[in-house]
Design a protein around this motif. Structure first.
Motif, PDB file in Angstrom:
ATOM      1  N   PHE A 188      10.183  26.471  89.772  1.00 35.31           N
ATOM      2  CA  PHE A 188       9.719  27.642  90.537  1.00 35.31           C
ATOM      3  C   PHE A 188       9.060  27.455  92.091  1.00 35.31           C
ATOM      4  CE2 PHE A 188       8.376  28.645  85.862  1.00 35.31           C
ATOM      5  CZ  PHE A 188       9.656  29.237  85.458  1.00 35.31           C
ATOM      6  N   LEU A 189       8.490  26.110  91.955  1.00 31.11           N
ATOM      7  CA  LEU A 189       7.967  25.985  93.337  1.00 31.11           C
ATOM      8  C   LEU A 189       9.132  25.348  94.087  1.00 31.11           C
ATOM      9  CD1 LEU A 189       4.677  23.810  92.285  1.00 31.11           C
ATOM     10  CD2 LEU A 189       4.917  26.119  93.176  1.00 31.11           C
ATOM     11  N   THR A 190      10.033  24.565  93.556  1.00 27.19           N
ATOM     12  CA  THR A 190      11.387  24.022  94.574  1.00 27.19           C
ATOM     13  C   THR A 190      12.069  25.323  94.979  1.00 27.19           C
ATOM     14  OG1 THR A 190      12.536  23.568  92.647  1.00 27.19           O
ATOM     15  CG2 THR A 190      11.198  21.769  93.631  1.00 27.19           C
ATOM     16  N   ASN A 191      12.173  26.180  93.982  1.00 27.72           N
ATOM     17  CA  ASN A 191      12.831  27.579  94.611  1.00 27.72           C
ATOM     18  C   ASN A 191      12.038  28.265  95.533  1.00 27.72           C
ATOM     19  OD1 ASN A 191      14.567  26.925  92.750  1.00 27.72           O
ATOM     20  ND2 ASN A 191      14.566  28.733  91.554  1.00 27.72           N
ATOM     21  N   LYS A 192      10.794  28.344  95.637  1.00 26.59           N
ATOM     22  CA  LYS A 192       9.877  29.071  96.382  1.00 26.59           C
ATOM     23  C   LYS A 192       9.935  28.124  97.848  1.00 26.59           C
ATOM     24  CE  LYS A 192       5.151  30.171  97.646  1.00 26.59           C
ATOM     25  NZ  LYS A 192       3.752  30.189  97.101  1.00 26.59           N
ATOM     26  N   VAL A 200      13.049  29.104  99.597  1.00 27.32           N
ATOM     27  CA  VAL A 200      12.964  30.387 100.353  1.00 27.32           C
ATOM     28  C   VAL A 200      12.085  30.173 101.576  1.00 27.32           C
ATOM     29  CG1 VAL A 200      11.887  32.599 100.286  1.00 27.32           C
ATOM     30  CG2 VAL A 200      12.976  31.776  98.531  1.00 27.32           C
ATOM     31  N   LEU A 201      11.023  29.433 101.745  1.00 24.13           N
ATOM     32  CA  LEU A 201      10.268  29.102 102.868  1.00 24.13           C
ATOM     33  C   LEU A 201      10.900  28.249 103.933  1.00 24.13           C
ATOM     34  CD1 LEU A 201       7.032  28.228 101.037  1.00 24.13           C
ATOM     35  CD2 LEU A 201       7.282  30.447 102.398  1.00 24.13           C
ATOM     36  N   PHE A 202      11.750  27.526 103.408  1.00 23.23           N
ATOM     37  CA  PHE A 202      12.846  26.679 104.315  1.00 23.23           C
ATOM     38  C   PHE A 202      13.771  27.914 105.026  1.00 23.23           C
ATOM     39  CE2 PHE A 202      16.739  24.429 105.393  1.00 23.23           C
ATOM     40  CZ  PHE A 202      16.124  23.491 106.236  1.00 23.23           C
ATOM     41  N   GLU A 203      14.373  28.737 104.551  1.00 26.77           N
ATOM     42  CA  GLU A 203      15.128  29.864 105.019  1.00 26.77           C
ATOM     43  C   GLU A 203      14.532  30.766 105.781  1.00 26.77           C
ATOM     44  OE1 GLU A 203      18.485  30.367 104.695  1.00 26.77           O
ATOM     45  OE2 GLU A 203      18.895  28.621 103.246  1.00 26.77           O
ATOM     46  N   GLN A 215       6.069  24.579 107.633  1.00 27.15           N
ATOM     47  CA  GLN A 215       4.633  23.881 107.318  1.00 27.15           C
ATOM     48  C   GLN A 215       4.465  24.332 105.897  1.00 27.15           C
ATOM     49  OE1 GLN A 215       4.562  21.416 109.353  1.00 27.15           O
ATOM     50  NE2 GLN A 215       2.354  21.672 109.203  1.00 27.15           N
ATOM     51  N   GLU A 216       4.500  25.528 105.514  1.00 27.19           N
ATOM     52  CA  GLU A 216       4.309  26.062 104.088  1.00 27.19           C
ATOM     53  C   GLU A 216       5.125  25.253 103.233  1.00 27.19           C
ATOM     54  OE1 GLU A 216       2.115  27.936 101.318  1.00 27.19           O
ATOM     55  OE2 GLU A 216       1.487  27.586 103.228  1.00 27.19           O
ATOM     56  N   CYS A 217       6.657  25.301 103.661  1.00 30.07           N
ATOM     57  CA  CYS A 217       7.545  24.832 102.808  1.00 30.07           C
ATOM     58  C   CYS A 217       7.554  23.160 102.553  1.00 30.07           C
ATOM     59  CB  CYS A 217       8.935  24.701 103.565  1.00 30.07           C
ATOM     60  SG  CYS A 217      10.156  23.910 102.750  1.00 30.07           S
ATOM     61  N   VAL A 275       4.395  23.202  99.724  1.00 33.10           N
ATOM     62  CA  VAL A 275       5.011  23.679  98.612  1.00 33.10           C
ATOM     63  C   VAL A 275       5.515  22.409  97.995  1.00 33.10           C
ATOM     64  CG1 VAL A 275       6.341  25.317  97.189  1.00 33.10           C
ATOM     65  CG2 VAL A 275       4.691  26.157  98.907  1.00 33.10           C
ATOM     66  N   CYS A 276       6.408  21.829  98.623  1.00 32.28           N
ATOM     67  CA  CYS A 276       7.258  20.659  98.074  1.00 32.28           C
ATOM     68  C   CYS A 276       6.285  19.515  97.783  1.00 32.28           C
ATOM     69  CB  CYS A 276       7.960  20.007  99.215  1.00 32.28           C
ATOM     70  SG  CYS A 276       9.483  21.188  99.497  1.00 32.28           S
ATOM     71  N   GLU A 277       5.202  19.288  98.589  1.00 32.02           N
ATOM     72  CA  GLU A 277       4.109  18.197  98.217  1.00 32.02           C
ATOM     73  C   GLU A 277       3.543  18.670  96.716  1.00 32.02           C
ATOM     74  OE1 GLU A 277       2.080  18.143 101.671  1.00 32.02           O
ATOM     75  OE2 GLU A 277       3.238  16.285 102.661  1.00 32.02           O
ATOM     76  N   ASP A 278       3.270  20.105  96.711  1.00 32.11           N
ATOM     77  CA  ASP A 278       2.408  20.402  95.367  1.00 32.11           C
ATOM     78  C   ASP A 278       3.492  20.164  94.156  1.00 32.11           C
ATOM     79  OD1 ASP A 278       0.336  21.285  96.991  1.00 32.11           O
ATOM     80  OD2 ASP A 278       0.867  23.593  97.128  1.00 32.11           O
ATOM     81  N   ALA A 279       4.597  20.439  94.611  1.00 33.59           N
ATOM     82  CA  ALA A 279       5.635  20.366  93.085  1.00 33.59           C
ATOM     83  C   ALA A 279       5.831  18.866  93.111  1.00 33.59           C
ATOM     84  CB  ALA A 279       6.902  21.087  93.822  1.00 33.59           C
TER      85      ALA A 279
END
Length: 85
Positions: A45-49, A52-55, A60-62, A65-69
């Motif tokens: 779910f995080l990698t999918n999010k 989206v942020l990358f798109e 920065q948010e991407c 989220v990757c670090e959190d994942a």
């Protein structure tokens, strides 16, 4: 919808995937966030999010989220292939 939170989360992910394919990024984010809320053991779910942020060019948010994942994946001892993704 199922009463099982993990099943509900997968249904939310599917809705997010459909929205993503249509480039309806805000809707996709909402569904992925809801999926994570229902089941915070599935880092997909995080990698999918993050995708989206990358798109959206919200890099920065991407990255966050990757670090959190990665951190959550390690805590859960998730498959290393999933973490690498």
């Amino acid at each position: 919808m199922s009463d099982d939170p993990k099943q509900q989360a997968l249904q939310e992910k599917d809705l997010g995937n459909q929205a993503y394919k249509k480039r309806e990024f805000e809707s996709a984010l909402t569904h992925y966030d809801k999926a994570w809320e229902l089941d915070n053991t599935n880092i997909t779910f995080l990698t999918n999010k993050a995708a989206v942020l990358f798109e959206q060019e919200n890099y920065q948010e991407c990255i966050k989220v990757c670090e959190d994942a990665v951190e959550k994946g390690r805590d859960l001892r998730a498959d290393y292939k999933l973490i690498a993704r």
